[in-house]
Design a protein around this motif. Structure first.
Motif, PDB file in Angstrom:
ATOM      1  N   PRO A 178      -4.594 -17.665 -12.708  1.00 11.85           N
ATOM      2  CA  PRO A 178      -5.191 -16.682 -13.618  1.00 11.85           C
ATOM      3  C   PRO A 178      -4.358 -15.411 -13.703  1.00 11.85           C
ATOM      4  O   PRO A 178      -3.623 -15.059 -12.774  1.00 11.85           O
ATOM      5  N   GLU A 179      -4.490 -14.718 -14.838  1.00 10.58           N
ATOM      6  CA  GLU A 179      -3.774 -13.459 -15.002  1.00 10.58           C
ATOM      7  C   GLU A 179      -4.315 -12.439 -14.018  1.00 10.58           C
ATOM      8  O   GLU A 179      -5.463 -12.491 -13.605  1.00 10.58           O
ATOM      9  N   GLY A 180      -3.483 -11.495 -13.659  1.00  8.60           N
ATOM     10  CA  GLY A 180      -3.905 -10.470 -12.719  1.00  8.60           C
ATOM     11  C   GLY A 180      -2.799 -10.187 -11.721  1.00  8.60           C
ATOM     12  O   GLY A 180      -1.644 -10.580 -11.910  1.00  8.60           O
ATOM     13  N   HIS A 181      -3.156  -9.509 -10.646  1.00 10.58           N
ATOM     14  CA  HIS A 181      -2.171  -9.095  -9.658  1.00 10.58           C
ATOM     15  C   HIS A 181      -2.683  -9.404  -8.257  1.00 10.58           C
ATOM     16  O   HIS A 181      -3.864  -9.211  -7.953  1.00 10.58           O
ATOM     17  N   TYR A 182      -1.807  -9.867  -7.413  1.00  9.76           N
ATOM     18  CA  TYR A 182      -2.110  -9.973  -5.993  1.00  9.76           C
ATOM     19  C   TYR A 182      -1.321  -8.878  -5.288  1.00  9.76           C
ATOM     20  O   TYR A 182      -0.151  -9.022  -4.981  1.00  9.76           O
ATOM     21  N   ARG A 183      -1.956  -7.726  -5.126  1.00 11.20           N
ATOM     22  CA  ARG A 183      -1.400  -6.539  -4.497  1.00 11.20           C
ATOM     23  C   ARG A 183      -0.206  -5.982  -5.289  1.00 11.20           C
ATOM     24  O   ARG A 183       0.268  -6.549  -6.267  1.00 11.20           O
ATOM     25  N   ARG A 184       0.234  -4.814  -4.818  1.00  8.13           N
ATOM     26  CA  ARG A 184       1.375  -4.115  -5.418  1.00  8.13           C
ATOM     27  C   ARG A 184       2.343  -3.722  -4.303  1.00  8.13           C
ATOM     28  O   ARG A 184       1.913  -3.430  -3.182  1.00  8.13           O
ATOM     29  N   PRO A 185       3.625  -3.661  -4.575  1.00  9.97           N
ATOM     30  CA  PRO A 185       4.560  -3.167  -3.557  1.00  9.97           C
ATOM     31  C   PRO A 185       4.416  -1.662  -3.397  1.00  9.97           C
ATOM     32  O   PRO A 185       4.222  -0.934  -4.377  1.00  9.97           O
ATOM     33  N   LEU A 186       4.499  -1.191  -2.162  1.00 12.54           N
ATOM     34  CA  LEU A 186       4.433   0.246  -1.924  1.00 12.54           C
ATOM     35  C   LEU A 186       5.713   0.925  -2.405  1.00 12.54           C
ATOM     36  O   LEU A 186       6.810   0.379  -2.239  1.00 12.54           O
ATOM     37  N   PRO A 187       5.614   2.118  -2.986  1.00 13.81           N
ATOM     38  CA  PRO A 187       6.821   2.886  -3.307  1.00 13.81           C
ATOM     39  C   PRO A 187       7.638   3.155  -2.039  1.00 13.81           C
ATOM     40  O   PRO A 187       7.103   3.183  -0.931  1.00 13.81           O
ATOM     41  N   ALA A 188       8.935   3.368  -2.213  1.00 16.27           N
ATOM     42  CA  ALA A 188       9.861   3.454  -1.078  1.00 16.27           C
ATOM     43  C   ALA A 188       9.502   4.578  -0.107  1.00 16.27           C
ATOM     44  O   ALA A 188       9.755   4.460   1.102  1.00 16.27           O
ATOM     45  N   GLU A 189       8.931   5.673  -0.592  1.00 13.13           N
ATOM     46  CA  GLU A 189       8.649   6.816   0.276  1.00 13.13           C
ATOM     47  C   GLU A 189       7.426   6.593   1.164  1.00 13.13           C
ATOM     48  O   GLU A 189       7.195   7.340   2.113  1.00 13.13           O
ATOM     49  N   LEU A 190       6.633   5.564   0.869  1.00 12.79           N
ATOM     50  CA  LEU A 190       5.435   5.265   1.635  1.00 12.79           C
ATOM     51  C   LEU A 190       5.732   4.119   2.601  1.00 12.79           C
ATOM     52  O   LEU A 190       6.468   3.199   2.281  1.00 12.79           O
ATOM     53  N   ILE A 191       5.132   4.170   3.784  1.00 13.29           N
ATOM     54  CA  ILE A 191       5.447   3.222   4.852  1.00 13.29           C
ATOM     55  C   ILE A 191       4.182   2.463   5.237  1.00 13.29           C
ATOM     56  O   ILE A 191       3.216   3.057   5.722  1.00 13.29           O
ATOM     57  N   ALA A 192       4.183   1.159   5.019  1.00 15.89           N
ATOM     58  CA  ALA A 192       3.022   0.342   5.360  1.00 15.89           C
ATOM     59  C   ALA A 192       2.749   0.405   6.859  1.00 15.89           C
ATOM     60  O   ALA A 192       3.676   0.317   7.671  1.00 15.89           O
ATOM     61  N   LEU A 193       1.498   0.543   7.221  1.00 15.89           N
ATOM     62  CA  LEU A 193       1.119   0.620   8.630  1.00 15.89           C
ATOM     63  C   LEU A 193       1.560  -0.613   9.404  1.00 15.89           C
ATOM     64  O   LEU A 193       1.991  -0.526  10.556  1.00 15.89           O
ATOM     65  N   SER A 194       1.477  -1.783   8.795  1.00 18.31           N
ATOM     66  CA  SER A 194       1.779  -3.025   9.498  1.00 18.31           C
ATOM     67  C   SER A 194       3.265  -3.333   9.582  1.00 18.31           C
ATOM     68  O   SER A 194       3.663  -4.286  10.252  1.00 18.31           O
ATOM     69  N   SER A 195       4.110  -2.548   8.892  1.00 12.53           N
ATOM     70  CA  SER A 195       5.552  -2.781   8.958  1.00 12.53           C
ATOM     71  C   SER A 195       6.080  -2.345  10.317  1.00 12.53           C
ATOM     72  O   SER A 195       5.407  -1.639  11.080  1.00 12.53           O
ATOM     73  N   ALA A 196       7.307  -2.747  10.632  1.00 11.83           N
ATOM     74  CA  ALA A 196       7.909  -2.354  11.910  1.00 11.83           C
ATOM     75  C   ALA A 196       7.989  -0.835  12.017  1.00 11.83           C
ATOM     76  O   ALA A 196       7.668  -0.252  13.066  1.00 11.83           O
ATOM     77  N   ALA A 197       8.393  -0.173  10.923  1.00 12.66           N
ATOM     78  CA  ALA A 197       8.472   1.286  10.930  1.00 12.66           C
ATOM     79  C   ALA A 197       7.086   1.912  11.049  1.00 12.66           C
ATOM     80  O   ALA A 197       6.896   2.906  11.761  1.00 12.66           O
ATOM     81  N   GLY A 198       6.105   1.309  10.377  1.00 16.27           N
ATOM     82  CA  GLY A 198       4.742   1.826  10.433  1.00 16.27           C
ATOM     83  C   GLY A 198       4.127   1.698  11.814  1.00 16.27           C
ATOM     84  O   GLY A 198       3.421   2.603  12.288  1.00 16.27           O
ATOM     85  N   ARG A 199       4.388   0.579  12.475  1.00 15.56           N
ATOM     86  CA  ARG A 199       3.866   0.379  13.830  1.00 15.56           C
ATOM     87  C   ARG A 199       4.526   1.336  14.821  1.00 15.56           C
ATOM     88  O   ARG A 199       3.872   1.840  15.742  1.00 15.56           O
ATOM     89  N   LEU A 200       5.809   1.605  14.633  1.00 12.17           N
ATOM     90  CA  LEU A 200       6.490   2.569  15.496  1.00 12.17           C
ATOM     91  C   LEU A 200       5.893   3.958  15.322  1.00 12.17           C
ATOM     92  O   LEU A 200       5.649   4.675  16.307  1.00 12.17           O
ATOM     93  N   LEU A 201       5.655   4.355  14.083  1.00  8.44           N
ATOM     94  CA  LEU A 201       5.012   5.644  13.835  1.00  8.44           C
ATOM     95  C   LEU A 201       3.641   5.709  14.497  1.00  8.44           C
ATOM     96  O   LEU A 201       3.264   6.741  15.073  1.00  8.44           O
ATOM     97  N   PHE A 202       2.901   4.602  14.420  1.00 13.90           N
ATOM     98  CA  PHE A 202       1.577   4.552  15.040  1.00 13.90           C
ATOM     99  C   PHE A 202       1.689   4.770  16.548  1.00 13.90           C
ATOM    100  O   PHE A 202       0.936   5.558  17.129  1.00 13.90           O
ATOM    101  N   ARG A 203       2.616   4.082  17.194  1.00 11.14           N
ATOM    102  CA  ARG A 203       2.771   4.216  18.646  1.00 11.14           C
ATOM    103  C   ARG A 203       3.150   5.643  19.029  1.00 11.14           C
ATOM    104  O   ARG A 203       2.605   6.213  19.991  1.00 11.14           O
TER     105      ARG A 203
END
Length: 241
Positions: free
Chosen positions: A13-38
């Motif tokens: 079906p037409e539609g979207h399954y999520r969107r990519p984050l812009p480069a300046e934003l860091i996903a929490l689950s990414s390696a960089a995001g997890r490091l920031l969390f720690r």
């Protein structure tokens, strides 16, 4: 045999399954995001994350970001709705937060910062609604101090940001999400985006969020901003009353 039915590419079906984050934003689950969390956790600036994470959920309607953020905060702050949700249980859900505004109206039009503040107040919160003024000398400093204060406390206070997605390089415009933590060394905030079907929780520069909160809400002609909220009474006092 798996019971999941796979669709041919031309039948998806037409539609979207999520969107990519812009480069300046860091996903929490990414390696960089997890490091920031720690790093932020070790610095003592992630205390507010855990009660919010326990209640983290996806908004049930595209226009319910404000209500979903409010419900998430109400449950994280252990506010008793004093009315039944299901069976014998008292609990907040989106369909219980419409004490000041009809859900059918919000579903069509969304909700403004001040209306969401009123909904918080009539559901047992003390709410300070702060519209962002880019020309105010102390504005961003006050916001940064509020983020730091909330992030250092394990419970009892929360922040909900009202901001323009467009200013973050995301699709869409007006949106609400709770703030889940702070990385002081890099001046980054963690947004727990309640539209998880669209974007994951992510880190972003505090100054960038500040500018996005200063964007004008077309429905009011005023800047957006944020809500500083806490319960009218503590959870412990409510249990003893």
């Amino acid at each position: 045999m798996p019971c999941r039915k796979s669709l041919a590419p031309d039948l998806v079906p037409e539609g979207h399954y999520r969107r990519p984050l812009p480069a300046e934003l860091i996903a929490l689950s990414s390696a960089a995001g997890r490091l920031l969390f720690r790093e932020a956790l070790l610095a003592g600036d992630m205390e507010s994350y855990f009660p919010l994470a326990e209640q983290f959920h996806t908004q049930v309607e595209p226009s319910f970001c404000g209500i979903s953020s409010l419900v998430m905060v109400l449950n994280a702050l252990e506010v008793d709705p004093k009315r039944l949700w299901k069976g014998v249980w008292r609990w907040f859900s989106e369909d219980m937060a419409d004490c000041c505004e009809q859900l059918s109206v919000i579903e069509k039009e969304g909700v403004t910062l001040d209306r969401l503040a009123e909904m918080g107040r009539c559901n047992g919160l003390l709410v300070d609604a702060r519209h962002v003024d880019l020309d105010a000398d102390a504005g961003i400093a006050q916001f940064r101090a509020s983020v730091r204060q909330v992030s250092e406390q394990p419970s009892g206070v929360a922040l909900i940001a009202s901001y323009s997605r467009a200013l973050l390089g995301q699709t869409g415009d007006g949106h609400f999400s709770p703030i889940g933590g702070y990385h002081a060394a890099r001046d980054l905030v963690l947004l727990l985006d309640v539209a998880r079907f669209k974007y994951p929780p992510h880190w972003l520069p505090l100054e960038l969020l500040w500018r996005a909160m200063a964007a004008q809400d077309a429905s009011t002609g005023r800047p957006r901003g944020y809500l500083h909220v806490r319960p009218e009474q503590s959870a412990e006092a409510a249990r003893q009353s």
